[in-house]
Design a protein around this motif. Structure first.
Motif, PDB file in Angstrom:
ATOM      1  N   GLY A 122       0.804  -1.219   0.000  1.00 52.88           N
ATOM      2  CA  GLY A 122       0.000   0.000   0.000  1.00 52.88           C
ATOM      3  C   GLY A 122       0.831   1.260   0.000  1.00 52.88           C
ATOM      4  O   GLY A 122       0.303   2.363  -0.152  1.00 52.88           O
ATOM      5  N   ASP A 123       2.163   1.112   0.166  1.00 53.71           N
ATOM      6  CA  ASP A 123       3.056   2.266   0.136  1.00 53.71           C
ATOM      7  C   ASP A 123       4.440   1.788  -0.317  1.00 53.71           C
ATOM      8  O   ASP A 123       5.237   1.302   0.483  1.00 53.71           O
ATOM      9  N   VAL A 124       4.693   1.921  -1.594  1.00 55.40           N
ATOM     10  CA  VAL A 124       5.953   1.414  -2.152  1.00 55.40           C
ATOM     11  C   VAL A 124       7.143   2.290  -1.767  1.00 55.40           C
ATOM     12  O   VAL A 124       8.288   1.916  -2.031  1.00 55.40           O
ATOM     13  N   THR A 125       6.871   3.455  -1.159  1.00 53.49           N
ATOM     14  CA  THR A 125       7.976   4.303  -0.713  1.00 53.49           C
ATOM     15  C   THR A 125       8.461   3.910   0.673  1.00 53.49           C
ATOM     16  O   THR A 125       9.461   4.452   1.157  1.00 53.49           O
ATOM     17  N   ALA A 126       7.774   2.983   1.339  1.00 55.73           N
ATOM     18  CA  ALA A 126       8.170   2.550   2.677  1.00 55.73           C
ATOM     19  C   ALA A 126       9.437   1.712   2.612  1.00 55.73           C
ATOM     20  O   ALA A 126       9.712   1.060   1.593  1.00 55.73           O
ATOM     21  N   PRO A 127      10.226   1.677   3.670  1.00 51.00           N
ATOM     22  CA  PRO A 127      11.451   0.861   3.684  1.00 51.00           C
ATOM     23  C   PRO A 127      11.135  -0.619   3.470  1.00 51.00           C
ATOM     24  O   PRO A 127      10.144  -1.136   3.979  1.00 51.00           O
ATOM     25  N   GLY A 128      11.985  -1.288   2.695  1.00 51.94           N
ATOM     26  CA  GLY A 128      11.799  -2.705   2.433  1.00 51.94           C
ATOM     27  C   GLY A 128      10.943  -3.008   1.229  1.00 51.94           C
ATOM     28  O   GLY A 128      10.740  -4.179   0.889  1.00 51.94           O
ATOM     29  N   SER A 129      10.439  -1.990   0.562  1.00 49.48           N
ATOM     30  CA  SER A 129       9.591  -2.226  -0.604  1.00 49.48           C
ATOM     31  C   SER A 129      10.420  -2.760  -1.764  1.00 49.48           C
ATOM     32  O   SER A 129      11.595  -2.402  -1.939  1.00 49.48           O
ATOM     33  N   ARG A 130       9.805  -3.616  -2.576  1.00 48.65           N
ATOM     34  CA  ARG A 130      10.475  -4.168  -3.755  1.00 48.65           C
ATOM     35  C   ARG A 130      10.200  -3.344  -5.012  1.00 48.65           C
ATOM     36  O   ARG A 130      10.583  -3.735  -6.101  1.00 48.65           O
ATOM     37  N   PHE A 131       9.514  -2.232  -4.852  1.00 47.06           N
ATOM     38  CA  PHE A 131       9.160  -1.411  -6.005  1.00 47.06           C
ATOM     39  C   PHE A 131      10.411  -0.773  -6.601  1.00 47.06           C
ATOM     40  O   PHE A 131      11.254  -0.222  -5.884  1.00 47.06           O
ATOM     41  N   CYS A 132      10.505  -0.843  -7.928  1.00 44.43           N
ATOM     42  CA  CYS A 132      11.622  -0.213  -8.645  1.00 44.43           C
ATOM     43  C   CYS A 132      11.091   1.006  -9.389  1.00 44.43           C
ATOM     44  O   CYS A 132      10.351   0.859 -10.371  1.00 44.43           O
TER      45      CYS A 132
ATOM     46  N   SER B  81       7.115  10.512 -15.032  1.00 45.88           N
ATOM     47  CA  SER B  81       6.628  11.857 -14.732  1.00 45.88           C
ATOM     48  C   SER B  81       5.605  11.855 -13.596  1.00 45.88           C
ATOM     49  O   SER B  81       5.283  12.903 -13.055  1.00 45.88           O
ATOM     50  N   LYS B  82       5.107  10.668 -13.210  1.00 43.43           N
ATOM     51  CA  LYS B  82       4.117  10.559 -12.144  1.00 43.43           C
ATOM     52  C   LYS B  82       4.587   9.526 -11.131  1.00 43.43           C
ATOM     53  O   LYS B  82       5.260   8.561 -11.474  1.00 43.43           O
ATOM     54  N   ARG B  83       4.191   9.731  -9.895  1.00 44.98           N
ATOM     55  CA  ARG B  83       4.582   8.811  -8.830  1.00 44.98           C
ATOM     56  C   ARG B  83       3.395   7.949  -8.429  1.00 44.98           C
ATOM     57  O   ARG B  83       2.286   8.446  -8.241  1.00 44.98           O
ATOM     58  N   TYR B  84       3.655   6.665  -8.277  1.00 48.85           N
ATOM     59  CA  TYR B  84       2.632   5.707  -7.851  1.00 48.85           C
ATOM     60  C   TYR B  84       3.036   5.122  -6.504  1.00 48.85           C
ATOM     61  O   TYR B  84       4.208   4.811  -6.277  1.00 48.85           O
ATOM     62  N   HIS B  85       2.062   4.978  -5.601  1.00 46.67           N
ATOM     63  CA  HIS B  85       2.355   4.555  -4.237  1.00 46.67           C
ATOM     64  C   HIS B  85       1.928   3.123  -3.924  1.00 46.67           C
ATOM     65  O   HIS B  85       2.451   2.525  -2.986  1.00 46.67           O
ATOM     66  N   SER B  86       0.953   2.573  -4.649  1.00 45.20           N
ATOM     67  CA  SER B  86       0.464   1.225  -4.360  1.00 45.20           C
ATOM     68  C   SER B  86       0.827   0.286  -5.500  1.00 45.20           C
ATOM     69  O   SER B  86       0.854   0.688  -6.663  1.00 45.20           O
ATOM     70  N   LEU B  87       1.077  -0.972  -5.145  1.00 46.15           N
ATOM     71  CA  LEU B  87       1.465  -1.944  -6.165  1.00 46.15           C
ATOM     72  C   LEU B  87       0.933  -3.317  -5.785  1.00 46.15           C
ATOM     73  O   LEU B  87       1.007  -3.741  -4.632  1.00 46.15           O
ATOM     74  N   LEU B  88       0.380  -4.001  -6.796  1.00 47.08           N
ATOM     75  CA  LEU B  88      -0.118  -5.358  -6.618  1.00 47.08           C
ATOM     76  C   LEU B  88       0.371  -6.192  -7.801  1.00 47.08           C
ATOM     77  O   LEU B  88       0.097  -5.864  -8.954  1.00 47.08           O
ATOM     78  N   CYS B  89       1.142  -7.256  -7.501  1.00 46.37           N
ATOM     79  CA  CYS B  89       1.658  -8.150  -8.537  1.00 46.37           C
ATOM     80  C   CYS B  89       1.171  -9.567  -8.248  1.00 46.37           C
ATOM     81  O   CYS B  89       1.297 -10.052  -7.116  1.00 46.37           O
TER      82      CYS B  89
END
Length: 271
Positions: free
Chosen positions: A185-195, A201-209
């Motif tokens: 729910g927050d890919v900017t949090a520590p430990g996130s696997r988001f690259c 040009s836009k920032r996304y905060h949530s990710l579901l794979c």
């Protein structure tokens, strides 16, 4: 003015003289009209005062129940649309399996047409009326070097769709390697696997794979992100899991066709 008032009084006396029931009828009609007006205003959520003596307020419990009913109706409508989309994916997969494609389509054109139908439908179904958000949907396949490359996507720039490559330790790479779903729910949090893409040009905060499986093998990854934090609820993950499962047959058939046979061999070589 006095003469006019006197004339009106005389006319009213003539009308109601000997007809008391007529006065009661007029009074009742005015009471019904006033009651209708008060109820109408209360249903709209307004507070109504009558001559400063009586004040009518909306029933908060009734208002909450009406909101709950509206939410349930919206949820039911969304679920019906989800079922229709899943059925469409299964039907198109069966056409691809049997080779009975729409007249005039080549295999590549047919594949593109199916994804152009499915992916935008996912964006529509994920949109929530009470939230301003934006989503992107992508289908990633593993490359020979372990990276993840976009096979199809919507919401990405033309450059992003062509050049986006995710490393093996990305969220999509993790899902492809382990077969486990990934949700943040927050890919900017520590430990996130988001690259993050430095060119984005836009920032996304949530990710579901979610893994797309064929037997014991993960043949692809369905990735959905959201601009806002906590963009996905449990029902979203459940629905998208069904979509990933429904897409598995279509993707498997597609991977058996040139020029994707090399990608198929990579999938089959996975432990």
């Amino acid at each position: 003015m006095d003469k006019l008032f006197t004339w009106i009084t005389e006319q009213l006396n003539m009308i109601f003289s000997g007809r008391p029931w007529l006065f009661l009828l007029l009074f009742a009609a005015m009471a019904v009209l006033a009651g209708w007006y008060v109820v109408r205003r209360i249903r709209q959520g307004d507070e109504v005062s009558v001559l400063g003596l009586l004040t009518f307020r909306p029933n908060q419990a009734a208002g909450q129940r009406l909101c709950e009913v509206a939410r349930l109706q919206e949820s039911l409508k969304q679920r019906q649309q989800m079922l229709a989309l899943l059925q469409a994916i299964i039907m198109e997969s069966s056409k691809a399996l049997s080779g009975h494609l729409q007249a005039g389509y080549t295999s590549a054109e047919y594949r593109k047409a199916v994804y152009d139908f499915v992916l935008p439908s996912l964006l529509t179904l994920l949109a929530k009326p009470d939230r301003a958000n934006a989503h992107r949907v992508a289908l990633f396949l593993p490359a020979a070097d372990g990276t993840m490359r976009m096979h199809e996507g919507i919401g990405f720039s033309p450059e992003g769709k062509k050049e986006l490559v995710l490393p093996p330790d990305s969220a999509a790479g993790y899902v492809c390697r382990t077969g486990e779903p990934y949700c943040s729910g927050d890919v900017t949090a520590p430990g996130s696997r988001f690259c993050s893409n430095p060119k984005a040009s836009k920032r996304y905060h949530s990710l579901l794979c979610l893994p797309i499986r064929c037997g014991p093998h993960v043949i692809g990854v369905l990735s959905v992100d959201g601009r806002e934090r906590d963009s996905f609820v449990h029902e979203d993950q459940e629905f998208l899991t069904y979509v990933a499962n429904a897409l598995s047959l279509f993707l498997y058939i597609e991977l058996q066709q040139p020029p994707l046979e090399e990608a198929a061999r990579i999938m089959q070589s996975q432990p």
